[in-house]
Write a protein that holds these residues in place. Structure first.
Motif, PDB file in Angstrom:
ATOM      1  N   ARG A  65     -32.503 -13.629 -10.872  1.00 17.44           N
ATOM      2  CA  ARG A  65     -32.599 -14.280 -12.184  1.00 17.44           C
ATOM      3  C   ARG A  65     -32.492 -15.789 -12.077  1.00 17.44           C
ATOM      4  O   ARG A  65     -32.989 -16.517 -12.922  1.00 17.44           O
ATOM      5  CB  ARG A  65     -31.494 -13.748 -13.110  1.00 17.44           C
ATOM      6  N   SER A  66     -31.812 -16.270 -11.042  1.00 18.34           N
ATOM      7  CA  SER A  66     -31.603 -17.708 -10.850  1.00 18.34           C
ATOM      8  C   SER A  66     -32.685 -18.264  -9.928  1.00 18.34           C
ATOM      9  O   SER A  66     -32.893 -17.769  -8.819  1.00 18.34           O
ATOM     10  CB  SER A  66     -30.219 -17.959 -10.239  1.00 18.34           C
ATOM     11  N   LYS A  67     -33.370 -19.316 -10.386  1.00 12.71           N
ATOM     12  CA  LYS A  67     -34.469 -19.870  -9.601  1.00 12.71           C
ATOM     13  C   LYS A  67     -33.991 -20.424  -8.263  1.00 12.71           C
ATOM     14  O   LYS A  67     -34.621 -20.175  -7.221  1.00 12.71           O
ATOM     15  CB  LYS A  67     -35.174 -20.975 -10.396  1.00 12.71           C
ATOM     16  N   GLU A  68     -32.860 -21.148  -8.278  1.00 15.24           N
ATOM     17  CA  GLU A  68     -32.392 -21.708  -7.012  1.00 15.24           C
ATOM     18  C   GLU A  68     -31.940 -20.619  -6.041  1.00 15.24           C
ATOM     19  O   GLU A  68     -32.112 -20.736  -4.828  1.00 15.24           O
ATOM     20  CB  GLU A  68     -31.274 -22.741  -7.215  1.00 15.24           C
ATOM     21  N   MET A  69     -31.369 -19.521  -6.592  1.00 15.43           N
ATOM     22  CA  MET A  69     -30.959 -18.437  -5.707  1.00 15.43           C
ATOM     23  C   MET A  69     -32.165 -17.682  -5.155  1.00 15.43           C
ATOM     24  O   MET A  69     -32.142 -17.222  -4.011  1.00 15.43           O
ATOM     25  CB  MET A  69     -30.020 -17.469  -6.446  1.00 15.43           C
ATOM     26  N   ARG A  70     -33.216 -17.569  -5.946  1.00 15.70           N
ATOM     27  CA  ARG A  70     -34.443 -16.945  -5.437  1.00 15.70           C
ATOM     28  C   ARG A  70     -34.997 -17.735  -4.260  1.00 15.70           C
ATOM     29  O   ARG A  70     -35.401 -17.175  -3.243  1.00 15.70           O
ATOM     30  CB  ARG A  70     -35.503 -16.846  -6.542  1.00 15.70           C
ATOM     31  N   LEU A  71     -34.998 -19.056  -4.392  1.00 14.64           N
ATOM     32  CA  LEU A  71     -35.498 -19.907  -3.307  1.00 14.64           C
ATOM     33  C   LEU A  71     -34.633 -19.775  -2.058  1.00 14.64           C
ATOM     34  O   LEU A  71     -35.141 -19.681  -0.933  1.00 14.64           O
ATOM     35  CB  LEU A  71     -35.550 -21.359  -3.778  1.00 14.64           C
ATOM     36  N   ALA A  72     -33.310 -19.793  -2.268  1.00 14.62           N
ATOM     37  CA  ALA A  72     -32.394 -19.686  -1.128  1.00 14.62           C
ATOM     38  C   ALA A  72     -32.541 -18.336  -0.434  1.00 14.62           C
ATOM     39  O   ALA A  72     -32.621 -18.251   0.801  1.00 14.62           O
ATOM     40  CB  ALA A  72     -30.953 -19.896  -1.596  1.00 14.62           C
ATOM     41  N   PHE A  73     -32.584 -17.275  -1.229  1.00 17.98           N
ATOM     42  CA  PHE A  73     -32.695 -15.934  -0.644  1.00 17.98           C
ATOM     43  C   PHE A  73     -34.038 -15.751   0.060  1.00 17.98           C
ATOM     44  O   PHE A  73     -34.107 -15.140   1.134  1.00 17.98           O
ATOM     45  CB  PHE A  73     -32.514 -14.866  -1.719  1.00 17.98           C
ATOM     46  N   PHE A  74     -35.107 -16.309  -0.517  1.00 15.42           N
ATOM     47  CA  PHE A  74     -36.426 -16.193   0.107  1.00 15.42           C
ATOM     48  C   PHE A  74     -36.424 -16.871   1.478  1.00 15.42           C
ATOM     49  O   PHE A  74     -36.957 -16.323   2.454  1.00 15.42           O
ATOM     50  CB  PHE A  74     -37.488 -16.822  -0.799  1.00 15.42           C
ATOM     51  N   ALA A  75     -35.797 -18.046   1.557  1.00 13.31           N
ATOM     52  CA  ALA A  75     -35.729 -18.754   2.838  1.00 13.31           C
ATOM     53  C   ALA A  75     -34.886 -17.979   3.847  1.00 13.31           C
ATOM     54  O   ALA A  75     -35.286 -17.800   5.009  1.00 13.31           O
ATOM     55  CB  ALA A  75     -35.162 -20.156   2.635  1.00 13.31           C
ATOM     56  N   GLY A  76     -33.714 -17.499   3.404  1.00 13.34           N
ATOM     57  CA  GLY A  76     -32.820 -16.788   4.316  1.00 13.34           C
ATOM     58  C   GLY A  76     -33.386 -15.453   4.759  1.00 13.34           C
ATOM     59  O   GLY A  76     -33.379 -15.117   5.956  1.00 13.34           O
ATOM     60  N   GLU A 131     -23.207 -29.449  -0.688  1.00 14.44           N
ATOM     61  CA  GLU A 131     -24.416 -30.242  -0.451  1.00 14.44           C
ATOM     62  C   GLU A 131     -25.643 -29.350  -0.282  1.00 14.44           C
ATOM     63  O   GLU A 131     -26.730 -29.664  -0.773  1.00 14.44           O
ATOM     64  CB  GLU A 131     -24.216 -31.135   0.778  1.00 14.44           C
ATOM     65  N   VAL A 132     -25.465 -28.237   0.413  1.00 17.72           N
ATOM     66  CA  VAL A 132     -26.575 -27.295   0.573  1.00 17.72           C
ATOM     67  C   VAL A 132     -26.973 -26.710  -0.780  1.00 17.72           C
ATOM     68  O   VAL A 132     -28.162 -26.545  -1.085  1.00 17.72           O
ATOM     69  CB  VAL A 132     -26.199 -26.177   1.566  1.00 17.72           C
ATOM     70  N   GLU A 133     -25.967 -26.417  -1.610  1.00 15.25           N
ATOM     71  CA  GLU A 133     -26.257 -25.886  -2.940  1.00 15.25           C
ATOM     72  C   GLU A 133     -27.102 -26.871  -3.745  1.00 15.25           C
ATOM     73  O   GLU A 133     -27.998 -26.488  -4.507  1.00 15.25           O
ATOM     74  CB  GLU A 133     -24.937 -25.590  -3.660  1.00 15.25           C
ATOM     75  N   GLN A 134     -26.837 -28.164  -3.576  1.00 17.75           N
ATOM     76  CA  GLN A 134     -27.599 -29.177  -4.293  1.00 17.75           C
ATOM     77  C   GLN A 134     -29.070 -29.216  -3.848  1.00 17.75           C
ATOM     78  O   GLN A 134     -29.960 -29.557  -4.639  1.00 17.75           O
ATOM     79  CB  GLN A 134     -26.967 -30.565  -4.082  1.00 17.75           C
ATOM     80  N   ILE A 135     -29.319 -28.865  -2.589  1.00 13.87           N
ATOM     81  CA  ILE A 135     -30.703 -28.821  -2.113  1.00 13.87           C
ATOM     82  C   ILE A 135     -31.519 -27.838  -2.940  1.00 13.87           C
ATOM     83  O   ILE A 135     -32.650 -28.119  -3.347  1.00 13.87           O
ATOM     84  CB  ILE A 135     -30.752 -28.426  -0.620  1.00 13.87           C
ATOM     85  N   LYS A 153     -30.891 -26.756  -5.983  1.00 10.58           N
ATOM     86  CA  LYS A 153     -31.064 -27.264  -7.346  1.00 10.58           C
ATOM     87  C   LYS A 153     -32.201 -28.279  -7.394  1.00 10.58           C
ATOM     88  O   LYS A 153     -32.998 -28.295  -8.335  1.00 10.58           O
ATOM     89  CB  LYS A 153     -29.755 -27.886  -7.841  1.00 10.58           C
ATOM     90  N   GLU A 154     -32.268 -29.119  -6.372  1.00 17.11           N
ATOM     91  CA  GLU A 154     -33.339 -30.109  -6.291  1.00 17.11           C
ATOM     92  C   GLU A 154     -34.699 -29.422  -6.166  1.00 17.11           C
ATOM     93  O   GLU A 154     -35.663 -29.788  -6.837  1.00 17.11           O
ATOM     94  CB  GLU A 154     -33.076 -31.025  -5.089  1.00 17.11           C
ATOM     95  N   ARG A 155     -34.786 -28.415  -5.296  1.00 14.98           N
ATOM     96  CA  ARG A 155     -36.058 -27.720  -5.101  1.00 14.98           C
ATOM     97  C   ARG A 155     -36.462 -26.920  -6.330  1.00 14.98           C
ATOM     98  O   ARG A 155     -37.652 -26.768  -6.619  1.00 14.98           O
ATOM     99  CB  ARG A 155     -35.973 -26.805  -3.885  1.00 14.98           C
TER     100      ARG A 155
END
Length: 503
Positions: free
Chosen positions: A268-279, A474-478, A480-482
């Motif tokens: 549901r969270s856009k930043e978490m989708r991006l993080a999970f997709f990368a990981g 700091e990683v979390e902010q990445i 949010k930026e993306r």
């Protein structure tokens, strides 16, 4: 809420201001002991990965039904992966709810029970059941160890310390080949090979009783006094207060978000989708570029190359496993000096070249009737080069990145989900490699893996950020930026991006 993170403890800016507070890999025996103890989970992971490749040669001799069925051989190997998938999927929840320490103890009990079942198995089907139990333990351990180490580690050496868990994995694989070689002339060969795997689990269980819980987990569960006691053993007094304040800031940030999260919240969270997709993408490509094809089936591949003796196959595989462990040592140094992204890319480029060499050697070998010979040795060289390039980069990088790219409240659940992706990918490769090799040829199969490695290069360039030397905030902010662009938390991101560009 705008966070100012230029001088977060452990970040590049903070350590530039206070260089005397920088910690080295061997600077604190306490954190190193904690890392090695937690890393026994990696040893279990690696031992099981390696031991089945040699044991399978002798299981086929004992059970004719196994010898006659490639599917049954693949099932014996891959049933542990089915268990690991279940263990990894549930391991994230176990970690978040019960803590990293109890999750590790649970994994040890299940793994030891599985080892006993395998050693005593009267037929292939009981053996498969034991493999399932072992897999459950390995799955939980594969989620727990990287997160536990990362949460207790200073950020400037976090990559190296988490990579120590990967060193334990490769060390476990090397140990498994030593054990395989030692038991080749002993009655009940494969039973000893598989039964010995319970010993490290018992050792880790005993050691973990004296280890602390993750200080970050304790703090977020409002057990702050216990967390501070653990932190005081990791940091000296000049940095301790800053680290505590940093945890307090992270706690305040988490209070603004949901107290509990579900699997659906990740998407549901856009930043978490991006993080999970990368990981998760890194974990998938780690497997689809063929690493456990090499480790599970290296004796079989060596035999395909023309070396038909079980003993010679195991000896050559032992050399491959030794290179895997040595390469991981190199990775421990480079991951905190060159960065995760550069290391992954250079590793993948070497993997592509190595897989092409393997492909050519097998394609040419199929045209030659002699056993071994030039192309047989070329195949062994290709295996060794593959490990030399893979081990320092794509071995540790996916696990390190996944231990640091998720916020605290998501770390267990996302770590479990991405590890599950790793195990699913692992299962697909293990369950299909021999069948595809029989249908299309081993040379073509390695060529397919080389093509997948090319896709992995593109994926890392586009989707994986550099996290070297950054704090969790700091990683979390990445992300949010993306997800939302530079207008959100722009003041914070300015300093962060400067640090990222330097790495």
């Amino acid at each position: 809420m705008t966070l100012t993170i230029h001088s977060a403890p452990g970040s590049s800016g903070y350590l530039d201001m206070y260089p005397e507070r920088r910690m080295s890999y061997f600077g604190n025996p306490y954190i190193l002991g904690l890392t090695l103890t937690a890393g026994i989970g990696g040893l279990l992971f690696g031992y099981d990965t390696g031991v089945i490749s040699g044991a399978l040669l002798y299981i086929k001799d004992d059970f004719q039904v196994v010898k006659q069925s490639s599917f049954l051989q693949e099932t014996i190997v891959s049933m542990a992966l089915v268990g690991a998938m279940i263990g990894a999927a549930s391991g994230g929840w176990i970690n978040d709810y019960y803590g990293r320490k109890k999750a590790t103890l649970f994994a040890d009990v299940v793994f030891a029970a599985g080892a006993i079942v395998m050693a005593a198995a009267p037929d292939p089907y009981i053996l498969i059941a034991g493999r399932l139990l072992v897999g459950l333990g390995v799955g939980v351990a594969s989620v727990t160890a990287p997160v536990y180490i990362a949460e207790a580690s200073p950020s400037e050496v976090r990559g190296g310390l988490v990579s120590t868990n990967v060193l334990m994995i490769t060390g476990g694989q090397f140990l498994s080949y030593l054990v395989n070689s030692a038991f080749t002339q002993v009655p009940g060969t494969w039973r000893w090979m598989l039964g010995v795997s319970g010993v490290p689990a018992v050792v880790q269980f005993g050691l973990m009783l004296f280890m602390p819980e993750s200080p970050r987990w304790l703090y977020m569960k409002n057990r702050k006094e216990e967390a501070i006691q653990v932190l005081s053993k990791i940091y000296d007094i000049s940095r301790l207060e800053d680290e505590i304040n940093h945890l307090a800031a992270a706690e305040e940030e988490e209070k603004l978000q949901k107290d509990t999260v579900s699997y659906f919240d990740v998407f549901r969270s856009k930043e978490m989708r991006l993080a999970f997709f990368a990981g998760a993408g890194l974990q998938a490509f780690q497997q689809f570029t063929g690493i456990n094809t090499v480790m599970y089936y290296s004796p079989t591949i060596v035999q395909m190359a023309g070396f038909h003796s079980n003993q010679i196959a195991l000896l050559l595989s032992l050399i491959v496993a030794a290179m895997n462990a040595a390469g991981t040592v190199v990775g421990i140094y480079f991951i905190d000096h060159c960065g995760r992204k550069k290391l992954a890319l250079s590793s993948l480029c070497g993997v592509i070249v190595s897989l092409i060499i393997l492909s050519v050697s097998f394609l040419k070998q199929s045209d030659v009737s002699s056993d071994g010979g030039l192309y047989g040795w070329l195949a062994v060289l290709g295996l060794a080069l593959y490990i030399a390039f893979f081990a320092p980069g794509m071995g540790p990088v996916p696990w390190t990145v996944n231990s640091e790219i998720y916020p605290q409240q998501y770390r267990g659940i996302c770590g479990g989900m991405s590890a599950t992706v790793n195990w699913i990918s692992n299962l697909i490769v293990a369950q299909t490699f021999l069948s595809i090799a029989e249908a299309a040829g081993t040379g073509v199969t390695f060529l397919i893996l080389a093509g997948i490695a090319v896709l992995a290069v593109i994926f890392v360039i586009v989707f994986v950020p550099e996290t070297q030397g950054l704090t969790f905030l700091e990683v979390e902010q990445i992300w949010k930026e993306r997800a939302w662009g530079s207008s959100r938390d722009s003041n914070s991101m300015e300093g962060l991006l400067e640090q990222g560009s330097r790495s």
